[in-house]
Write an enzyme that holds these catalytic residues in place. Structure first.
Site, PDB file in Angstrom:
ATOM      1  N   HIS A 106       0.810  -1.218   0.000  1.00  0.00           N
ATOM      2  CA  HIS A 106       0.000   0.000   0.000  1.00  0.00           C
ATOM      3  C   HIS A 106       0.846   1.272   0.000  1.00  0.00           C
ATOM      4  O   HIS A 106       0.310   2.356  -0.228  1.00  0.00           O
ATOM      5  CB  HIS A 106      -0.950  -0.010   1.199  1.00  0.00           C
ATOM      6  CG  HIS A 106      -2.103  -0.951   1.014  1.00  0.00           C
ATOM      7  ND1 HIS A 106      -3.312  -0.803   1.661  1.00  0.00           N
ATOM      8  CD2 HIS A 106      -2.240  -2.058   0.245  1.00  0.00           C
ATOM      9  CE1 HIS A 106      -4.130  -1.775   1.292  1.00  0.00           C
ATOM     10  NE2 HIS A 106      -3.499  -2.556   0.452  1.00  0.00           N
TER      11      HIS A 106
ATOM     12  N   SER B 242      -0.473  -1.140  -6.029  1.00  0.00           N
ATOM     13  CA  SER B 242      -0.323  -2.371  -6.789  1.00  0.00           C
ATOM     14  C   SER B 242       0.301  -2.094  -8.155  1.00  0.00           C
ATOM     15  O   SER B 242       0.089  -1.034  -8.753  1.00  0.00           O
ATOM     16  CB  SER B 242      -1.688  -3.035  -6.997  1.00  0.00           C
ATOM     17  OG  SER B 242      -2.289  -3.359  -5.770  1.00  0.00           O
TER      18      SER B 242
ATOM     19  N   LYS C  50     -14.814  -8.377  -7.413  1.00  0.00           N
ATOM     20  CA  LYS C  50     -13.979  -9.258  -8.252  1.00  0.00           C
ATOM     21  C   LYS C  50     -13.333 -10.358  -7.406  1.00  0.00           C
ATOM     22  O   LYS C  50     -13.233 -11.512  -7.838  1.00  0.00           O
ATOM     23  CB  LYS C  50     -12.891  -8.413  -8.938  1.00  0.00           C
ATOM     24  CG  LYS C  50     -12.365  -8.999 -10.236  1.00  0.00           C
ATOM     25  CD  LYS C  50     -11.556  -7.959 -10.987  1.00  0.00           C
ATOM     26  CE  LYS C  50     -11.168  -8.480 -12.373  1.00  0.00           C
ATOM     27  NZ  LYS C  50     -10.492  -7.458 -13.173  1.00  0.00           N
ATOM     28  N   ASP C  51     -12.904  -9.993  -6.205  1.00  0.00           N
ATOM     29  CA  ASP C  51     -12.318 -10.991  -5.303  1.00  0.00           C
ATOM     30  C   ASP C  51     -13.358 -12.009  -4.870  1.00  0.00           C
ATOM     31  O   ASP C  51     -13.048 -13.203  -4.742  1.00  0.00           O
ATOM     32  CB  ASP C  51     -11.711 -10.311  -4.077  1.00  0.00           C
ATOM     33  CG  ASP C  51     -10.344  -9.695  -4.377  1.00  0.00           C
ATOM     34  OD1 ASP C  51      -9.743 -10.059  -5.406  1.00  0.00           O
ATOM     35  OD2 ASP C  51      -9.883  -8.858  -3.582  1.00  0.00           O
TER      36      ASP C  51
ATOM     37  N   GLU D 247       6.401 -33.704  -0.316  1.00  0.00           N
ATOM     38  CA  GLU D 247       5.145 -33.240  -0.890  1.00  0.00           C
ATOM     39  C   GLU D 247       5.412 -32.575  -2.242  1.00  0.00           C
ATOM     40  O   GLU D 247       6.510 -32.075  -2.505  1.00  0.00           O
ATOM     41  CB  GLU D 247       4.461 -32.245   0.053  1.00  0.00           C
ATOM     42  CG  GLU D 247       3.851 -32.890   1.284  1.00  0.00           C
ATOM     43  CD  GLU D 247       2.542 -33.581   0.985  1.00  0.00           C
ATOM     44  OE1 GLU D 247       1.481 -33.109   1.416  1.00  0.00           O
ATOM     45  OE2 GLU D 247       2.586 -34.638   0.306  1.00  0.00           O
TER      46      GLU D 247
END
Length: 429
Positions: A213, A217, A241-242, A285
């Site tokens: 921030h 972005s 959108k998220d 893994e």
């Protein structure tokens, strides 16, 4: 008289004395965001969601787990069979680790493609690499807790790697084990750290968000916002959108949990740990497989033994990401305007997938007559060539395409048509 910012009187009372609500409103609501972010930017919020899911499910599972070598395996079976919805909690947590790594790996490769590690976001990128390292440590220790065959032997093999370090190696291994073999003190230490590290990750994530921030972005064009016309408030535009991204993500997550919960698991881990019986093929893994392939790929080099060389190469594969902002000299961020870099990016992505494929196979096996060991060495060499040779050279020799003068310009003048583009480097590359 101005209208109060918050209608709720209790919220106003608290905010006047502790402006936490004003802070959250500014950072999550008013926060100006580039107007052209694509769905590739959803993966940051998805990673945050998965961190919360893993912490909450882990706390509940810890209430029923017993970190003792004679009881750990049976306590996991108790969770699966006797605890109300224990099977669901365990599958959410177990598969959540895989989903967490999928989301984070996509997030990292998106950053690589769009140049999100470049100035002024170098520290943001480096904090992200710290989060990746903490995730790996947490996941490895969590994999040991069920105390199955693969848990025990995975812990034995991986911790033994530190013995390759000169002088201090054996002391580190003894400290990790809490003795002279993988036993009850090891399991207790791993359980404690597995419980603690997610909260450390949460703290580093807060720093990650604060660093994000500070300068805002990045975006698909890789250029900075030139004013209010290039940005929109985070809420409601990107929260909606998220939400859509979370909905799609949860469909895949739920399908894995309910229909194929052991897809990423190893059958040997449903056998209680037995120090007297070694599994035929010890594998970590899936999210560790590329690094496991790098570990096995290094041969003896002069006075450096293969074991030490493999350990150094494996850790270097992650540490090279720390210095990535200074290895790539190009003034242009986004691969959209870097035609040569774009090809090398896709080659690098394919190389990482090949490393994962090699790591899942025995080094003694072969593919159409070519030993996996040879394939792994070629892929490992290219991994480091990409970062240490290709990227620095591209910064000097690549000719990028013209950049648009603003974020709004391509949107307002025909989508991807970059009218009025300029060949000048970004002001804040």
């Amino acid at each position: 008289m101005s209208t109060p910012k918050f209608k709720n009187p209790i919220v106003r009372w608290i905010d006047y004395r502790l402006p936490i609500f004003s802070f959250l409103d500014h950072e999550m609501h008013e926060y100006p965001t580039p107007k052209n972010l694509s769905y590739w930017w959803n993966f940051g919020s998805l990673a945050g969601l998965m961190l919360v899911v893993m912490i909450v499910s882990g706390i509940i599972l810890a209430m029923h787990y017993t970190p003792h070598v004679t009881l750990a395996f049976n306590s996991v079976e108790h969770i699966m069979r006797d605890v109300n919805y224990g099977w669901l909690l365990r599958y959410i947590h177990m598969n959540g680790a895989s989903m967490f790594f999928i989301v984070v790996y996509v997030h990292i490769f998106r950053g690589l493609y769009y140049g999100s590690y470049k100035k002024p976001r170098e520290l943001l990128w480096m904090i992200g690499v710290v989060i990746l390292l903490l995730m790996m440590a947490t996941a490895f220790m969590g994999y040991v807790l069920p105390w199955g065959q693969m848990s025990f032997w995975g812990a034995t093999v991986i911790t033994n790697l530190f013995s390759a370090l000169p002088i201090v190696g054996k002391y580190i291994v003894t400290w990790l084990w809490g003795g002279f073999s993988v036993d009850n003190p090891t399991l207790n230490r791993f359980f404690s750290l597995h419980y603690l590290l997610p909260f450390a990750i949460l703290g580093v994530v807060v720093l990650h968000v604060l660093a994000l921030h500070k300068h805002g972005s990045n975006n698909p064009l890789g250029i900075d916002t030139k004013g209010p016309q290039d940005s929109i408030p985070f809420h409601p535009y990107y929260t909606v959108k998220d939400y859509f991204g979370v909905g799609v993500f949860l469909i895949f997550y739920a399908a894995l949990v309910f229909f194929s919960p052991n897809f990423f698991g190893e059958p040997d881990n449903y056998i209680p740990a037995n120090p007297m019986a070694t599994p035929t093929h010890i594998v970590p893994e899936w999210y560790f497989l590329p690094f496991y392939a790098i570990l096995r790929a290094v041969p003896d080099i002069w006075f450096i033994e293969a074991k030490l060389g493999g350990v150094l190469a494996m850790f270097s594969a992650i540490l090279v990401l720390f210095v990535l902002p200074w290895l790539d000299h190009s003034p242009v961020r986004s691969a959209r305007f870097r035609p040569t870099y774009k090809w090398f990016f896709w080659i690098h992505l394919a190389d990482c997938l090949v490393l994962g494929w090699v790591g899942a196979n025995s080094p003694d096996a072969s593919f159409h007559g070519v030993p996996f060991l040879i394939i792994g060495r070629i892929a490992t060499a290219w991994y480091f060539i990409h970062f240490l040779i290709v990227l620095p050279l591209l910064g000097f020799f690549e000719k990028p395409k013209p950049l648009p003068t603003s974020i709004s310009e391509p949107v307002l003048k025909g989508g991807g048509k970059l009218a009025g583009a300029t060949t000048k480097p970004m002001e804040k590359a």
